[in-house]
Design a protein around this motif. Structure first.
Motif: not given
Lengths: 346, 319
Positions: B206-228
């Protein structure tokens, strides 16, 4: 024997920077951590090489370097005739289709937010295998079945599985890229003993059916005993002994290998009581500052004068049996007098 | 590879080998998420209240019983009554109407400014955290500079420079909130990118873009939601502060924040002047938080199966 090896590692070195240089501290920056310091081996097609050593000896780093998941500092890795270190980004992706990896911790190696079906199909998406979504899902079902899981579990998330099942998912995912070669990084170390055998059998079956080649990394000789054709023993970033499985178990040539072998329990109480065990004392020295000469000398029961003076090289003690120990003759590089360290400790 | 499939295997396990491969259905993930979300009563309440608020904001004038410019100076500071549900203010205007009409600017400011800062902040945080090195240093030091100013002061400065208007108010608040998101996201990315599953996906090619969008982003979504959900509350209050010093939403357009700050001058004459806009802010913020919490749980597969199991257990209990 004359066949070209599928993968050849020559004098591989992986050093990690020792830390940032501080402007407050004078002098040279901290020395690098020499995780892998001159490792060479070859694996032929369809063969399994067991790579054994204590934690921190660099065996996992070696495995990662084969896929360039960590960048080698020096040396070469040749896969199927191509220099892995010279691959372009695109070629690297192709390499990672032909070389897969199975990780030690099945709890951490699957994305918790992705169903196992998606995790397996993702591998196919990356390499554009099996056409469309439907074909990929069907293939994922086949793979799950192949590793002994029901195809319906594709819709489930990793946390719904036991450790052994997750490792099977990890294996299915590795197979999804249709590899020739799999680096198994302690695939059973984190599993219950009762599960270990079934996962080992699965790996052996897959090898027989699909003609796979394995690098099997483990921290004890017992684990690799049954799956390996040849075994390499690592200590502090170096391979200290390499031999055919039977040869290694019958006549281990390095004191470290002897100690590892003596640590395997014998399934017979009478023998177990009488067995002579070599207990190693002390800790593994820091790979930032390995002892001069032989790296094992600080813990070696057979240490003698030359060990601090000569850095032993691998020498052939029998056919296809290499040992890096001065007990078999003083073969190696003389350490310059100025670099003699730890003389007091030996 | 496919012909290797046909090789006979001694594997005892494969069930249904030779049978037709069952079609693995792919039900839409969002539906499942929504049903779990709705099973959380508090989150459902939050969502309903927010929908009501948004509808109010859109209809605005048409829902308000009195026109925005309707003043009755003979009826200043009337307490809540059947005619004026929320009473009247210092100019004899209907407070209820102003709260209803004010929903538009308050929600617009909160939604747009937090929306912008969330998107920009998350992108910057992903970039800084994932790339590291000089990119990280440059971006985060810039964010630190923005952070160093008190929120309101910076917003005031920005609006003062670009001129007071609804748009500039939203932009100013967005600028002020961006570093908060960037910092939260960067911190989470630093831990997620070292996870074994990221390495495992990379080992598959997997390339960086896929890793960031499909794996990193979903796993940082929780704090983002709370912060929102937290930031939405603060955005409404920041708008109030801006209005208070006269650089926020401009009169005569009402906004909850500016109503609240106007009301404090008349604390003694009428409690309803401050209580009702305050309640509107409170209820909205509360709903954001309830919905945010529910969403965070519904998006987490592990939480989701706990919730589903609990739901199934409750059903068994009923039977």
């Amino acid at each position: 024997m004359s066949e070209e090896p599928l993968i050849a590692v020559d004098d591989l070195e992986v050093h990690f920077p020792g830390g940032p240089r501080s402007i407050l501290r004078r002098g040279s920056p901290p020395p690098p951590v020499r995780a892998v310091d001159g490792v060479s081996f070859e694996i032929r097609r369809g063969e399994t090489l067991g790579l054994v050593g204590e934690s921190g000896c660099g065996k996992s780093t070696t495995g990662l370097a084969l896929l360039r998941l960590v960048e080698p500092t020096a040396g070469s890795v040749t896969f199927d005739g191509r220099d892995v270190r010279a691959l372009s980004r695109r070629e690297l992706r192709t390499l990672r289709r032909r070389v897969a990896m199975i990780f030690q911790d099945p709890y951490a190696s699957l994305d918790p937010r992705m169903t196992v079906g998606d995790a397996i199909t993702e591998a196919m998406v990356i390499h554009d295998l099996h056409g469309d979504g439907k074909g990929r899902r069907r293939r994922a079902g086949e793979l799950l079945e192949r590793v002994g899981l029901h195809p319906d579990v594709a819709e489930r998330y990793p946390h719904e599985f036991s450790g052994g099942q997750r490792q099977r998912v990890g294996i299915a995912r590795a197979l999804a890229v249709e590899p020739d070669f799999i680096v198994c990084d302690e695939p059973i170390a984190a599993l219950d003993v009762s599960i270990q055998a079934s996962v080992m059998n699965l790996l052996a079956e897959l090898q027989a059916d699909l003609g796979l080649t394995y690098l099997f990394i483990a921290h004890d000789l017992a684990a690799v005993q049954h799956v390996s054709d040849r075994i390499a023993v690592m200590y502090l970033g170096r391979i200290v002994e390499q031999a055919d499985r039977e040869q290694l178990y019958r006549s281990p040539g390095h004191p470290y290998t002897q100690a590892l072998l003596s640590a395997i329990p014998v399934p017979s109480p009478a023998h177990e009581r009488e067995r002579r065990r070599t207990l190693l004392e002390g800790d593994v020295p820091s790979p930032m500052d390995p002892p001069s000469g032989c790296r094992f000398r600080t813990r070696c029961p057979e240490v003698f004068e030359a060990c601090g003076r000569v850095d032993p090289a691998l020498q052939e003690v029998a056919e296809q049996h290499h040992v890096a120990c001065l007990l078999h003759g003083e073969v190696g590089t003389e350490v310059p007098r100025s670099e003699h360290r730890d003389a007091a400790r030996t | 590879m496919s012909d290797q499939e046909q090789q006979p295997t001694d594997a005892p396990e494969p069930r249904g080998a030779g049978l037709e491969q069952p079609e693995i259905e792919h039900r839409p993930r969002w539906r499942e998420t929504l049903s779990v979300l709705m099973s959380n009563r508090l989150a459902a309440v939050g969502l309903v209240v927010l929908v009501v608020m948004v509808v109010t904001a859109i209809l605005g004038h048409r829902l308000a019983p009195y026109a925005l410019d309707a003043q009755d100076l003979t009826r200043r500071f009337d307490p809540p009554s059947a005619d004026h549900w929320f009473g009247t203010d210092d100019l004899g205007q209907d407070v209820f109407s102003r709260v209803v009409i004010g929903a538009r600017s308050s929600l617009l400011v909160a939604g747009v400014s937090v929306g912008i800062s969330m998107v920009v902040g998350t992108l910057l945080g992903l970039l800084a955290g994932y790339r590291g090195g000089w990119m990280d240093s440059t971006l985060m030091r810039t964010m630190d500079v923005l952070f160093a100013f008190p929120v309101v002061l910076l917003a005031i400065a920005l609006v003062a420079v670009f001129g007071p208007s609804l748009r500039n108010t939203m932009l100013a608040i967005a600028v002020v909130f961006t570093p908060i998101f960037a910092r939260v996201v960067r911190g989470s990315v630093l831990s997620v990118r070292e996870q074994l599953y990221v390495r495992a996906v990379r080992s598959l090619g997997a390339g960086d873009l896929r890793i960031v969008l499909r794996h990193v982003l979903p796993n940082v979504a929780a704090p983002v939601l709370v912060q929102t959900s937290l930031s939405l509350a603060f955005a409404i209050l920041t708008e109030a502060a801006l209005s208070y010093v006269g650089v926020g939403v401009q009169p005569p357009t009402p906004a909850w924040g500016s109503m609240l700050s106007d009301a404090q001058r008349y604390m003694a004459q009428g409690w309803w002047l401050s209580v009702f806009p305050g309640l509107a802010i409170f209820v909205t913020v509360m709903s954001f938080n309830l919905l945010g919490d529910g969403l965070r749980d519904a998006l987490d597969p592990q939480q989701r199966s706990i919730i589903e199991a609990r739901g199934a257990g409750a059903k068994d209990g009923d039977a």
